[in-house]
Motif scaffolding. Structure first.
Motif, short mmCIF file in Angstrom:
data_model
loop_
_atom_site.label_atom_id
_atom_site.label_comp_id
_atom_site.label_asym_id
_atom_site.label_seq_id
_atom_site.Cartn_x
_atom_site.Cartn_y
_atom_site.Cartn_z
N UNK A 190 0.89 -1.25 -0.20
CA UNK A 190 -0.05 -0.07 -0.08
C UNK A 190 0.91 1.27 0.07
N UNK A 191 0.73 1.89 -1.06
CA UNK A 191 1.62 3.38 -1.00
C UNK A 191 0.37 4.40 -0.71
N UNK A 192 1.20 5.50 -0.03
CA UNK A 192 0.16 6.57 0.49
C UNK A 192 0.92 7.80 0.18
N UNK A 193 0.25 8.65 -0.53
CA UNK A 193 0.90 10.09 -0.89
C UNK A 193 0.48 10.94 0.11
N UNK A 194 1.28 11.74 0.95
CA UNK A 194 1.07 13.06 1.60
C UNK A 194 1.56 14.08 0.60
N UNK A 195 0.66 14.95 0.18
CA UNK A 195 1.17 16.16 -0.67
C UNK A 195 1.31 17.13 0.33
N UNK A 196 2.46 17.09 0.98
CA UNK A 196 2.42 18.33 1.83
C UNK A 196 2.59 19.66 1.14
#
Lengths: 333, 333, 333, 333
Positions: free
Chosen positions: B165-171
């Motif tokens: 599972x990949x999770x992107x946090x687009x800070x």
């Protein structure tokens, strides 16, 4: 499910050029996806196929289908294809010794590699093979691949594409003697169909087909016995018959990979020819070919649970203009 | 879901060595998976996680998160890290010219590459960084990485692991000005949590976390404007704060990757230090770090459909003994 | 003229470490040219010697003593020593095809090479061999050669030095059966002196000594007969006896080179040892060793005209920090 | 002594192709040494010339005319020409640490290099430049240089040739302002003759001519001042005027080398052209060109003692099929 096929008559062993031309004509995909197409049969591998692949993940177990990349590999220098040479720019011994110049106890290691892109597990890109000066989609070879690389169909064009449903046909286990095919064994469309039928699996449009011949299993035995790689790279091997060109075309698979150096049977079925099946499938069908894939652990697992399809991701390294790429394919079941 | 965290006090900028030692002690995973462990936090990425990742595929759309590998890349020669040099062994112009010596109109192209393993999109392996002569799991650096490479935690140990599972946090998009963070912006645990909350996504055990700072977006603008890569490789950049060490440890993520050269904020938060967060997270946490990942297209898609997790496969090339690896990560939504 | 020598007793084959230590003590040049010395016996090769060398030019005929540098060389991958791989960046076929983008009909070709510095004809630098962690002049090995290269005695320190009087001792022609020495033939000080006497030539201070064993002549026969290089690189060979250490020291020669891979006899004269003569002559004597030099054409000429000394220039490529260098030595008679 | 020359009229800056064609016709040596010739003007460098060169050795002092070969060099990646990357296969830190597996205290260091053959001090071979698809002696470029290298005039053909009389014309010291020529300064035949006259030295048949412009001296100042190499590689520079083609032909020199990246003046004397003098002298005259030679120390010595000719040996590394070669030229006075 592949359409019913009337396998072509066996080609005249003394007329490779004629047989190649005839197969090329029967199987050509030139223009099928437009004049500008750069990815050939990967066009068959669409979002739906990726959903289908992902849906095959049941246990979550993953397999790397890659051989190691190192100096101990099978290459023998043919046409300057050597084994990869990996060297260090910084080491742990240097870090311990305090010679690196970093502050506060920081140490680092770094490395470089020199390798032919086809030295270990790899994809052939569409610029890898030409037929009479023509590359995939009918382009002039010299318009495609110069010493600057492949300006049209470089492997980077496939960077995001190769993830979908993989199917393993373990011809070796199904039809081989003691689970391995012998050198020179030409795997025909009939063999592929029979293996699929016995395994209870279908192969069709957009699939990534893996064909196991057992050749790598034998190479591993040679290695373990201290005999080295023998002629795994470039020598005799089982592999796909020239006559499978139509099957590879008609099934509309997206790509095919084997556990051998050269994908097709060696020696081939003509008196004098060199990789004649390549000459049809890469420039005319636009098919991606994987070579030297390690299918043994995956095959053992499939034989155990009877499930022969899975999610497969095999993203090439996007080396700009490359005509092939090392790859670490991952199968997830 | 990450546990509630009381973020550590900001470290004393004049005492990096003390701060590193303290963080290392708080966050150490040495021995957690036994004396012989070679894969660190990838232990969190198990079959269940891969099933969870595969289940996230809904549309079937795939994204390559890799930058190109070529001579035009960002490297500037620091510590002999150059850009990849790709050359041809055989070309289409040669094939057309009929100088290759193959029969019946066959022509071929082949190629080689020379590249630092960290020259473009890459994984840091566990042998990449040491702290006071100690590598991951407490081993002596010189027992791990010699000039023959990493004999213990070479990147090949992770060959089949990195799919889940990949999770992107687009800070950058969430907290940045005009969608980008400025150089020197230190992304804290608070920023990560706030971004996750605003995006409506969780980050937890076994996930592969992607953090977008927008630094690459800016580099692309520089390139397009003819200014070259400027100091994308090795210069100032936004990145993770040293204070995120605990968060990276406590969330039990399997790996983390950013769109910057160095993952952590540069310049860092100490008066004199070099990559202090690396010094904690690689040897002590055993965390895999990805650098120079291209998250822009994926981020745009996620912002559009509001879905920030996906199947991610990012299999390193199994170069025997490598302390890092080029990689073409594939995200499938 | 070499001083009279009482040759050392033959060493105990079961005590290599003792024999090496004793020879090292007898032959040590540590400190002879000061604490900071970086060029060892090249100190013997002074301006006067270069004048003497130049004065030997009578006919003006020149000989290259270098083997080719290409993929077809003798290396077999031992310790990652591969053959050189030469590839093109631009070609004549591309130029003809008009794909290079130069104006007015200009075309170009360019190339790169990847090679171990000891893959073909080469010099061993003073940082190439250590004895019990000590390098030339008594320095700690880790103070001299890190993964950044040789920081003290890198081959660039010898960039301008190696030009002077060369002397060829054709032991093979003089003492060999059918003009060649057999594998395992240990050339002693007595053999060297006898050859010099029979040839009517002297060897002394500051000379660059070339010793022909005929091993390369045999390798060439193997190649011509289609047997490949066999084990020319790393296998058995005639070569200098361990007992020549004192002779090499006492004659005060500047350098020595042979037509073999390893300079010293192989297998060596101890039950278990690896290149024991190297272990004495490089770190303790500070002697430059040349290996895989092609002495055949020069030797034939010398045998024909009876003149065994000449001007020799053998400038290493000044690769910063290299512990060896490819070289194309030129003898002018 | 060069014959009296009526310098050609300055070429029309708007007609480079015409000027190149005219100069090529005036200066062509095609067929001069037979159809099979592979070494061009090196035919002028005969045994007598080598005797003459050796006779010039009076003091015995030697100078290396080579720049270092390392990552800190002037290359900027133009057409994939990078700086050399030198890495270690074995190190002293490893040897000290006892991880190498050799017996009895033996330790070793070994290394590899990756480098464009034109990355530092080098010779252009005769296969380096083509004019309208024609290589030296009128051969078709594609018959000469393919991706396998130069099959006809590979640098190995010059392996034993380049030793003879060297002459330095220090145009910078003689005619420059403050001892250096400015960028764009076109050195004409008149300048060469005047410099020779003022220095009291002749240049003629079979000589290896060195022309100092002072450009490297300036690059060194830039480096010392922390400005890097600026555009030493590929930027503006003083150099030989296009109009010297006839002089270079008529003097019958064997080779010419300068202290600049590109030998000829940059920008050149046409409105749009790229290295037009190369286009005449390499394929038509068959002249060997040396670039990036370090003439500073030699020039200082010559200015001091007033002697401008010497023995020069500059043997290329015989890389099979190379179109250029790194070289460490040695001048002995």
């Amino acid at each position: 499910m592949p359409p019913p096929l009337s396998p072509p008559d066996p080609p005249d062993p003394q007329n490779p050029e004629g047989a190649i031309a005839a197969a090329a004509q029967r199987c050509s995909n030139w223009g099928r996806w437009g004049e500008d197409d750069r990815i050939g049969t990967l066009n068959f591998l669409d979002d739906e196929k990726r959903r289908e692949g992902a849906a095959l993940v049941r246990r979550g177990v993953s397999f790397s289908l890659s051989l190691p990349f190192d100096t101990n590999g099978p290459q023998n220098g043919w046409r300057r294809r050597t084994n990869p040479v990996h060297t260090m720019l910084d080491t742990g011994t240097d870090a311990e010794r305090g010679v690196q110049g970093f502050p506060h106890g920081l140490g680092g290691a770094d490395d470089v590699i020199f390798m032919p892109l086809q030295s270990s597990t790899q994809w052939d890109g569409l610029g890898h093979i030409f037929d009479h000066g023509r590359a995939w989609n009918g382009r002039a070879a010299g318009d495609v691949v110069t010493s600057e690389g492949d300006r049209v169909t470089g492997i980077e064009t496939a960077a995001s594409q190769i993830a979908g449903r993989g199917v393993l046909l373990d011809v070796a286990r199904t039809l081989g003697q003691d689970g391995e095919l012998t050198d020179g064994f030409a795997v025909t469309a009939g063999h592929l169909d029979e293996t699929a039928a016995r395994q209870g699996v279908s192969v069709g449009r957009g699939d990534i087909l893996l064909v196991r011949t057992g050749r790598l299993t034998r190479a591993r035995r040679d290695l373990a016995a201290g005999r080295g790689w023998c002629d795994y790279a470039g020598g005799a091997a089982p592999g796909l018959s020239f006559t499978t060109a139509d099957w590879l075309h008609d099934t509309e698979i997206a790509a095919v990979a084997t556990d051998t150096w050269g994908f097709e049977v060696r020696p081939n079925e003509f008196e004098v020819a060199f990789q004649p099946l390549h000459q049809v499938v890469i420039p005319h069908i636009g098919l991606f070919i994987g070579e030297m894939w390690d299918l043994d652990a995956l095959a053992a697992d499939c034989a155990h649970d009877g499930v022969w399809d899975f999610l497969l991701t095999a993203a090439p390294l996007p080396v700009t203009g490359a005509v092939g790429s090392p790859v670490n394919p991952i199968a997830i079941k």
